[in-house]
Design a protein around this motif. Structure first.
Motif, mmCIF file in Angstrom:
data_model
loop_
_atom_site.group_PDB
_atom_site.id
_atom_site.type_symbol
_atom_site.label_atom_id
_atom_site.label_comp_id
_atom_site.label_asym_id
_atom_site.label_seq_id
_atom_site.Cartn_x
_atom_site.Cartn_y
_atom_site.Cartn_z
ATOM 1 N N GLU A 168 32.497 -9.022 -30.998
ATOM 2 C CA GLU A 168 33.364 -9.705 -31.943
ATOM 3 C C GLU A 168 32.536 -10.102 -33.155
ATOM 4 O O GLU A 168 31.515 -10.757 -33.030
ATOM 5 C CB GLU A 168 33.977 -10.946 -31.306
ATOM 6 C CG GLU A 168 34.937 -11.668 -32.188
ATOM 7 C CD GLU A 168 35.647 -12.808 -31.479
ATOM 8 O OE1 GLU A 168 36.488 -13.438 -32.105
ATOM 9 O OE2 GLU A 168 35.345 -13.065 -30.300
ATOM 10 N N LYS A 169 32.990 -9.671 -34.323
ATOM 11 C CA LYS A 169 32.297 -9.977 -35.569
ATOM 12 C C LYS A 169 33.233 -10.813 -36.428
ATOM 13 O O LYS A 169 34.357 -10.406 -36.711
ATOM 14 C CB LYS A 169 31.914 -8.700 -36.307
ATOM 15 C CG LYS A 169 31.194 -8.929 -37.611
ATOM 16 C CD LYS A 169 30.841 -7.614 -38.263
ATOM 17 C CE LYS A 169 30.184 -7.831 -39.608
ATOM 18 N NZ LYS A 169 29.874 -6.565 -40.276
ATOM 19 N N VAL A 170 32.775 -11.994 -36.816
ATOM 20 C CA VAL A 170 33.562 -12.889 -37.658
ATOM 21 C C VAL A 170 32.823 -13.063 -38.982
ATOM 22 O O VAL A 170 31.667 -13.472 -38.997
ATOM 23 C CB VAL A 170 33.779 -14.261 -36.981
ATOM 24 C CG1 VAL A 170 34.579 -15.181 -37.876
ATOM 25 C CG2 VAL A 170 34.461 -14.099 -35.633
ATOM 26 N N SER A 171 33.492 -12.713 -40.079
ATOM 27 C CA SER A 171 32.924 -12.862 -41.417
ATOM 28 C C SER A 171 33.735 -13.895 -42.177
ATOM 29 O O SER A 171 34.955 -13.811 -42.222
ATOM 30 C CB SER A 171 32.961 -11.536 -42.179
ATOM 31 O OG SER A 171 32.243 -10.556 -41.490
ATOM 32 N N THR A 172 33.050 -14.859 -42.769
ATOM 33 C CA THR A 172 33.692 -15.882 -43.587
ATOM 34 C C THR A 172 33.150 -15.744 -45.010
ATOM 35 O O THR A 172 31.949 -15.845 -45.224
ATOM 36 C CB THR A 172 33.388 -17.286 -43.043
ATOM 37 O OG1 THR A 172 33.757 -17.342 -41.670
ATOM 38 C CG2 THR A 172 34.155 -18.344 -43.802
ATOM 39 N N VAL A 173 34.053 -15.491 -45.962
ATOM 40 C CA VAL A 173 33.655 -15.286 -47.348
ATOM 41 C C VAL A 173 34.364 -16.314 -48.222
ATOM 42 O O VAL A 173 35.577 -16.476 -48.133
ATOM 43 C CB VAL A 173 34.021 -13.860 -47.826
ATOM 44 C CG1 VAL A 173 33.660 -13.675 -49.285
ATOM 45 C CG2 VAL A 173 33.329 -12.825 -46.970
ATOM 46 N N ILE A 179 38.105 -16.744 -46.901
ATOM 47 C CA ILE A 179 38.736 -15.629 -46.212
ATOM 48 C C ILE A 179 37.958 -15.388 -44.925
ATOM 49 O O ILE A 179 36.738 -15.210 -44.953
ATOM 50 C CB ILE A 179 38.709 -14.370 -47.088
ATOM 51 C CG1 ILE A 179 39.428 -14.640 -48.401
ATOM 52 C CG2 ILE A 179 39.326 -13.187 -46.358
ATOM 53 C CD1 ILE A 179 39.162 -13.595 -49.458
ATOM 54 N N VAL A 180 38.657 -15.391 -43.776
ATOM 55 C CA VAL A 180 38.029 -15.149 -42.488
ATOM 56 C C VAL A 180 38.513 -13.797 -41.978
ATOM 57 O O VAL A 180 39.707 -13.541 -41.913
ATOM 58 C CB VAL A 180 38.377 -16.251 -41.459
ATOM 59 C CG1 VAL A 180 37.739 -15.948 -40.117
ATOM 60 C CG2 VAL A 180 37.929 -17.606 -41.969
ATOM 61 N N LYS A 181 37.566 -12.936 -41.618
ATOM 62 C CA LYS A 181 37.902 -11.602 -41.132
ATOM 63 C C LYS A 181 37.275 -11.417 -39.756
ATOM 64 O O LYS A 181 36.092 -11.660 -39.573
ATOM 65 C CB LYS A 181 37.354 -10.544 -42.104
ATOM 66 C CG LYS A 181 37.651 -9.135 -41.706
ATOM 67 C CD LYS A 181 37.081 -8.172 -42.731
ATOM 68 C CE LYS A 181 37.278 -6.742 -42.291
ATOM 69 N NZ LYS A 181 36.643 -5.801 -43.199
#
Length: 170
Positions: A47-52, A75-77
């Protein structure tokens, strides 16, 4: 000449700072071994969570020192990959649920779609094989239950979440 070099450097720094963004990435990998009548099976969930958070300087303070930094909407992906029978399944969020992409032998194709039902934690899974009801168990694995009209039975398939050997946090 010296003033020109300083001016160009300051301009490049200002443009770069105005287009900056704050990014946080976290990758979590879980490994599970399941014992069954067929032997031991190792299942991985990644699981990869990116917060920009996009940032920019306040346009009202243009040309001043110590300008205010404005942050945009965060934005959370999430990217989740499951494995089952030597195939990887990637869930991609769509407007009305998920699209499932399947990778087998380095070939990626659309496997099916998932739509959330009224209960909230139950999904309707539509594939070329038919329609089934799916949910996520406490380990994050996707469990799919399909009704077989020919013999009046229910078949349960568990898609294990993909895990890599190490867990990395950025």
């Amino acid at each position: 000449m010296k003033k020109l070099i300083y001016t160009v450097c300051a301009a490049l720094f200002t443009i770069t700072a105005a287009q900056a963004q704050e990014t946080i990435e976290e990758t979590t990998t879980t490994r599970t071994t399941v014992k069954s009548s067929l032997g031991n099976e190792t299942v991985y969930k990644t699981e990869k969570v990116s917060t920009v958070t996009p940032t920019q300087l306040d346009p009202a303070e243009e040309g001043q020192l110590n300008q205010t930094l404005q942050r945009g909407n965060t934005i959370v992906k999430r990217e989740v990959t499951y494995t089952y029978n030597d195939s990887e399944f990637d869930l991609k969020e769509s407007e009305d649920g998920y699209t499932i992409m399947r990778t087998r032998d380095n070939n990626t194709s659309e496997y099916g779609t998932m739509r959330q039902l009224a209960k909230g934690d139950v999904y309707l899974l539509k594939t070329a094989n038919g329609i089934s009801v799916s949910y996520f168990d406490e380990d994050g694995n996707m469990v799919s239950e399909e009704y077989n009209n020919d013999d009046d039975s229910v078949t349960t398939v568990t898609y294990k979440i993909k895990k890599s050997p190490t867990s990395t946090k950025f």
